[in-house]
Design an enzyme around this catalytic site. Structure first.
Site, PDB file in Angstrom:
ATOM      1  N   SER A  48       0.807  -1.227   0.000  1.00 28.81           N
ATOM      2  CA  SER A  48       0.000   0.000   0.000  1.00 28.81           C
ATOM      3  C   SER A  48       0.836   1.272   0.000  1.00 28.81           C
ATOM      4  CB  SER A  48      -0.936   0.011   1.215  1.00 28.81           C
ATOM      5  OG  SER A  48      -1.868  -1.036   1.151  1.00 28.81           O
ATOM      6  N   PHE A  84     -10.104   8.516  16.459  1.00 28.28           N
ATOM      7  CA  PHE A  84     -11.224   7.818  17.061  1.00 28.28           C
ATOM      8  C   PHE A  84     -10.875   6.471  17.690  1.00 28.28           C
ATOM      9  CE2 PHE A  84     -12.796  10.667  13.752  1.00 28.28           C
ATOM     10  CZ  PHE A  84     -13.667  11.446  14.503  1.00 28.28           C
ATOM     11  N   HIS A 104      -6.919  -9.538   4.404  1.00 29.84           N
ATOM     12  CA  HIS A 104      -5.750 -10.175   5.017  1.00 29.84           C
ATOM     13  C   HIS A 104      -6.166 -11.209   6.057  1.00 29.84           C
ATOM     14  CE1 HIS A 104      -2.402  -8.151   3.176  1.00 29.84           C
ATOM     15  NE2 HIS A 104      -2.776  -6.946   3.557  1.00 29.84           N
ATOM     16  N   HIS A 134      -1.489  -9.828  -0.762  1.00 31.74           N
ATOM     17  CA  HIS A 134      -2.007  -8.991  -1.845  1.00 31.74           C
ATOM     18  C   HIS A 134      -1.989  -9.774  -3.158  1.00 31.74           C
ATOM     19  CE1 HIS A 134      -0.700  -5.073   0.404  1.00 31.74           C
ATOM     20  NE2 HIS A 134      -1.689  -5.722   1.002  1.00 31.74           N
TER      21      HIS A 134
END
Length: 566
Positions: free
Chosen positions: A132, A305, A356, A500
């Site tokens: 990523s 958060f 994953h 991936h």
């Protein structure tokens, strides 16, 4: 042997109508009207000759040749479905439709109604199957790079000193320098690969806070990603930062406000939330949904958060933690106040994490949550002035198999003709007489062999094994509810974490400049679609002397040329 030079035909056209409206041939003109633009790309030996400048110029050539310079976008929103393979999209489309009481196949996700589409090639400079960090850096900087790279061009993942001269300007930093409002929204830690690649520079994606930095990297001048995310070298910095990862921004002496058993992770004593507040004295820091809703007219927002990633949408406390659609709406509402326009990146991060884990339910559910966010953005913006681009950074090994009948539950077992001896309407069976699911993974923790965490047979979320025993045949799924949210689809190759995939991912777009988004393109071309279709971005690049005579940004911008004077 060097490849021949790439020449993209058709020259810039400035029609009489455009001339009447003030079309200029000045490189920095925001009123340039173009169809396709020729940009010469020198031949290079590949992969050895693929320098950062070559990647940048070749990406510019493809975007200009597709007509991106005709774009008139005031605002740009990029949605990134992390790990959102085309199989994930197709299966999520069906699941969403089935939740509406439809067969499902005819359904369309929020971006699938967009008029323009493309395919993106995702490989990194050093890997067929990417990660990523390198992929998002290609999207944000216009330059392909190595696995693990955050905002730097290709090099050694552990070479801090070498990376310092390879920082690449992202389109969010460019927008900040150009006076536009900027925002970053993610359901991951804000220091994680995708959001980090919009704002930070690091050869190694793992250097998220100071405790992750090797001593030699500190001595050589590298700073951790969290510190960079609250820095403002190009202008105001992101006006909206919403996601997870509180622990990366808090010192170890500070207790988490939500969980009594957690503290910050920083050993340098820096309270990065306090540093952000000093840089944005009128801004609001929030860590739950109620505080977010009460933030009112605050011109800047920092929302963290969770100490780590935000919860999966299926698992979150809806009273305490906002949805991705809510975060998107709040970001757009804040950023759209800026008369000079805005750029916003929204990541559906946990699609990747669920894949994953080998858990198709959560992967599809997270994709539907991203679809809700895209629909929210489309409803809140106009296709006349806002370019919305939806894509993924890479694929996964999720498979959509068998011959299930129309409307078969996408998370269920295949019902229909799977072989010559099956009855129509009954469950399909494999060559040993066992049922099987429509969705499977090529590898991952769903392998049905015995592991050190769970016995042989179907696995359940959360399964993070370190060892597997060889599998002996397939399990009998006849009495297993494969639609259960915690069921893990079968995986052929046993791995602790599913990997991936290396195939292309989709790109969907609407708004100014979106008609240039077509064909199969290298992933770094997405950056060039964005900057060429947004006059304020390309003008800022031209002001720095990176444009050719046609006004196309073709030379690699240097971040120092876009930093504000201190």
């Amino acid at each position: 042997m060097p490849l021949p030079a790439v020449r993209l035909p058709v020259t810039v056209l400035c029609t009489a109508l455009a001339l009447a409206s003030g079309c200029s041939t000045s490189p920095a003109s925001t009123t340039l009207r173009s169809t396709a633009v020729t940009v010469e790309v020198p031949p290079v030996d590949r992969p050895g000759g693929e320098s950062a400048q070559w990647w940048y110029r070749s990406g510019a050539a493809r975007a200009a040749g597709n007509g991106a310079m005709a774009g008139r976008a005031k605002n740009v929103i990029v949605f990134l479905g992390d790990g959102m393979s085309l199989t994930t999209v197709a299966a999520a489309r069906i699941l969403e439709g089935q939740r509406k009481g439809q067969p499902g196949e005819e359904n369309l996700l929020g971006w699938e109604v967009f008029p323009h589409t493309a395919l993106s090639k995702t490989y990194n400079t050093d890997s067929q199957t990417p990660d990523s960090a390198g992929t998002m850096t290609a999207v944000t900087t216009g330059v392909k790079t190595h696995m693990g790279a955050i905002g730097v061009s290709a090099g050694d993942r552990d070479d801090c000193a070498g990376s310092l001269g390879k920082h690449r300007l992202t389109w969010l930093q460019l927008a900040d320098s150009a006076g536009m409002a900027t925002g970053i929204v993610s359901t991951a830690r804000l220091t994680h690969a995708t959001p980090a690649a919009t704002w930070a520079h690091s050869p190694n994606r793992d250097w998220e806070n100071d405790t992750d930095l090797p001593p030699e990297a500190v001595a050589q001048g590298c700073t951790d990603i969290a510190r960079q995310m609250v820095a403002t070298p190009y202008g105001r910095g992101p006006q909206v930062l919403l996601g997870g990862g509180r622990g990366e921004f808090m010192p170890v002496v500070q207790r988490d406000p939500e969980y009594d058993d957690k503290v910050g992770q920083r050993l340098d004593g820096r309270d990065l939330v306090a540093e952000w507040q000093r840089a944005h004295p009128q801004g609001a820091y929030v860590w739950n949904r109620a505080q977010l809703q009460a933030a009112g007219e605050a011109p800047a927002l920092l929302g963290l958060f969770e100490p780590d990633h935000m919860q999966f949408d299926h698992d979150r406390d809806r009273d305490a933690e906002p949805s991705l659609a809510e975060l998107t709406a709040i970001a757009i509402e804040r950023l759209s106040r800026d008369p000079d326009g805005y750029v916003l990146m929204v990541e559906g991060a946990r699609i990747d994490h669920a894949n994953h884990y080998g858990n198709a339910f959560r992967a599809l559910d997270e994709t539907i949550a991203l679809s809700d966010a895209v629909r929210t953005a489309a409803e809140m913006t106009s296709a006349g002035d806002t370019l919305i681009l939806v894509t993924a950074d890479h694929s996964h090994t999720l498979n959509f198999v068998g011959y299930p009948e129309r409307g078969n539950p996408i998370l269920g077992k295949v019902r229909g003709r799977g072989g010559e001896d099956d009855l129509a309407g009954g469950y399909a069976r494999d060559a040993t007489g066992l049922t099987f699911t429509t969705l499977t993974y090529a590898n991952g923790p769903g392998n049905t062999g015995e592991s050190n965490r769970q016995p042989a047979g179907p696995k359940r979320f959360l399964h993070s094994p370190s060892t597997f025993a060889p599998v002996e045949g397939r399990p009998d799924l006849s009495k297993v509810d494969t639609t259960d949210p915690d069921y893990l689809q079968e995986a052929l190759v046993p791995l602790k974490s599913e990997s991936h995939g290396g195939e292309d991912v989709g790109v969907w777009a609407r708004g100014p400049g979106s008609d240039a988004i077509r064909g199969t393109v290298e992933q770094n071309v997405l950056y060039h679609f964005i900057v060429q279709a947004t006059p304020r971005l390309r003008d800022r690049l031209c002001q720095a002397g990176t444009c050719d005579a046609s006004g196309v940004p073709v030379d690699l911008p240097q971040p120092r040329d876009f930093m504000q004077e201190r």
